[in-house]
Write an enzyme that holds these catalytic residues in place. Sequence first.
Site, PDB file in Angstrom:
ATOM      1  N   ASP A 115       0.808  -1.217   0.000  1.00 14.37           N
ATOM      2  CA  ASP A 115       0.000   0.000   0.000  1.00 14.37           C
ATOM      3  C   ASP A 115       0.842   1.269   0.000  1.00 14.37           C
ATOM      4  O   ASP A 115       2.038   1.260   0.299  1.00 14.37           O
ATOM      5  CB  ASP A 115      -0.949   0.012   1.201  1.00 14.37           C
ATOM      6  N   GLU A 173      -0.500  -1.936   5.224  1.00 11.43           N
ATOM      7  CA  GLU A 173       0.416  -1.824   6.360  1.00 11.43           C
ATOM      8  C   GLU A 173       0.314  -0.452   7.004  1.00 11.43           C
ATOM      9  O   GLU A 173       0.377  -0.324   8.231  1.00 11.43           O
ATOM     10  CB  GLU A 173       1.860  -2.086   5.911  1.00 11.43           C
ATOM     11  N   GLU A 174       0.155   0.590   6.175  1.00  7.30           N
ATOM     12  CA  GLU A 174       0.112   1.949   6.705  1.00  7.30           C
ATOM     13  C   GLU A 174      -1.160   2.202   7.517  1.00  7.30           C
ATOM     14  O   GLU A 174      -1.244   3.194   8.232  1.00  7.30           O
ATOM     15  CB  GLU A 174       0.197   2.966   5.559  1.00  7.30           C
ATOM     16  N   ARG A 213      18.887  -6.846  13.765  1.00  7.68           N
ATOM     17  CA  ARG A 213      19.176  -7.011  15.182  1.00  7.68           C
ATOM     18  C   ARG A 213      18.215  -8.016  15.796  1.00  7.68           C
ATOM     19  O   ARG A 213      17.096  -8.217  15.323  1.00  7.68           O
ATOM     20  CB  ARG A 213      19.091  -5.680  15.932  1.00  7.68           C
ATOM     21  N   HIS A 400       7.788   9.001   4.221  1.00  7.10           N
ATOM     22  CA  HIS A 400       6.543   9.772   4.336  1.00  7.10           C
ATOM     23  C   HIS A 400       6.739  11.236   3.922  1.00  7.10           C
ATOM     24  O   HIS A 400       5.869  12.057   4.185  1.00  7.10           O
ATOM     25  CB  HIS A 400       5.947   9.676   5.747  1.00  7.10           C
TER      26      HIS A 400
END
Length: 426
Positions: A115, A173-174, A213, A400
Amino acid sequence: MVSTSSKPLNIDLSRIRSDIQALQPQLVAWRRKLHQRPELGFQEHLTAEFVAEKLQQWGIEYQTGIAKTGIVAVIRGEERGARSEEEAYTSVLPTVGDKIRDSRLPVLAIRADMDALPIQEENDVPYRSQHDGVMHACGHDGHTAIALGTAYYLSQHRDTFSGTVKIIFQPAEEGPGGAKPMIEAGVLKNPDVDAIIGLHLWNNLPLGTVGVRSGALMAAVETFHCTILGKGGHGAMPHQTVDSIVVAAQIVNGLQTIVARNIDPIESAVVTVGKLHAGTALNVIADTANMSGTVRYFNPKFEGYLAQRIEQIIAGICQSHGATYELNYSQLYPPVINDPGMAEFVRSQAVRVVETPLGIVPECQTMGGEDMSFFLQQVPGCYFFLGAANLSRNLAYPHHHPRFDFDETALGMGVEIFVRCVENFS
């Protein structure tokens, strides 16, 4: 802009196999086509059609319409008798390895989000967004292109891995979040997924680096919306009112004490009030004030605690002033927590693609959030950052931002890392 640390490292393309290097022009073309046709969460119809068209063209098994616009592709490898069972699992973490030994056919999932964002693009490039007010300003077009490239390569080289690969093309996802409904629809089942990996193109790291990580990589995301209900009146007669602005101001200050005085300084958390609206005239005391904010933390033990403290502070300040309140608190995404073994596994494959030691960035946490976290709650996995910034080409604007873009050299690097993970997981 990000700092000069976004200058790329020296890229050794010989670390990327020739077949994937040859695929690079197609990766760029796919990414740019997707970039021109961005779509918001659960509206990725053109994107899903494009993905499905490619999968069908390559003869890859897939299912569409999952959580509205999601797609899952399934690529089955060919069993390689030349490798002993012990050799097949030497590079896989022990916890997953034990599970795989029982099933004998490992299943690795790769997740890519599709998206875009409600942002008007300001880039002056031939492939700029053709959809007004919508833009791929976070790299999801690149994630989809990398996943497609991985699917294509694996479909053409099934003899290089055993078991099964599931490639999950996820919507939204956003927001409001497509991972959870995809999980509820069964994307981790039939066959059951043993582990999952995913990447995020990352303009906070330079091209030629990988941020990976163990443990918490990204933060939980929670939001709150609060209305302070006071009593309005004339600005010259405050004794007749309950000033919602004064109450709101004290709440904003009070909320900052949560992290400063309630959270262990060794831990990390954020409470931010990002919106505060009240009043209509300079000489009128507002009867209501509206504020909204976000809460972030890495440690799952804070789930529920920060929400409780926020309401306690709001309630206490309102009571002391004779105001009331309405609070709407939402827990959106949990923290992204990588399995230690899977993180080490991804790192061991990434070092073959980027130059070490500078190419691997182990401490790369961010208070940004991601709903990849829901997948990682279900199966062991690793989400990692793939450096994509190149300051020398003015490709270093933050995520963004209306001028966000990235160095497309990262696309082939992403495919190479994913392919190596598949080959050495099986």
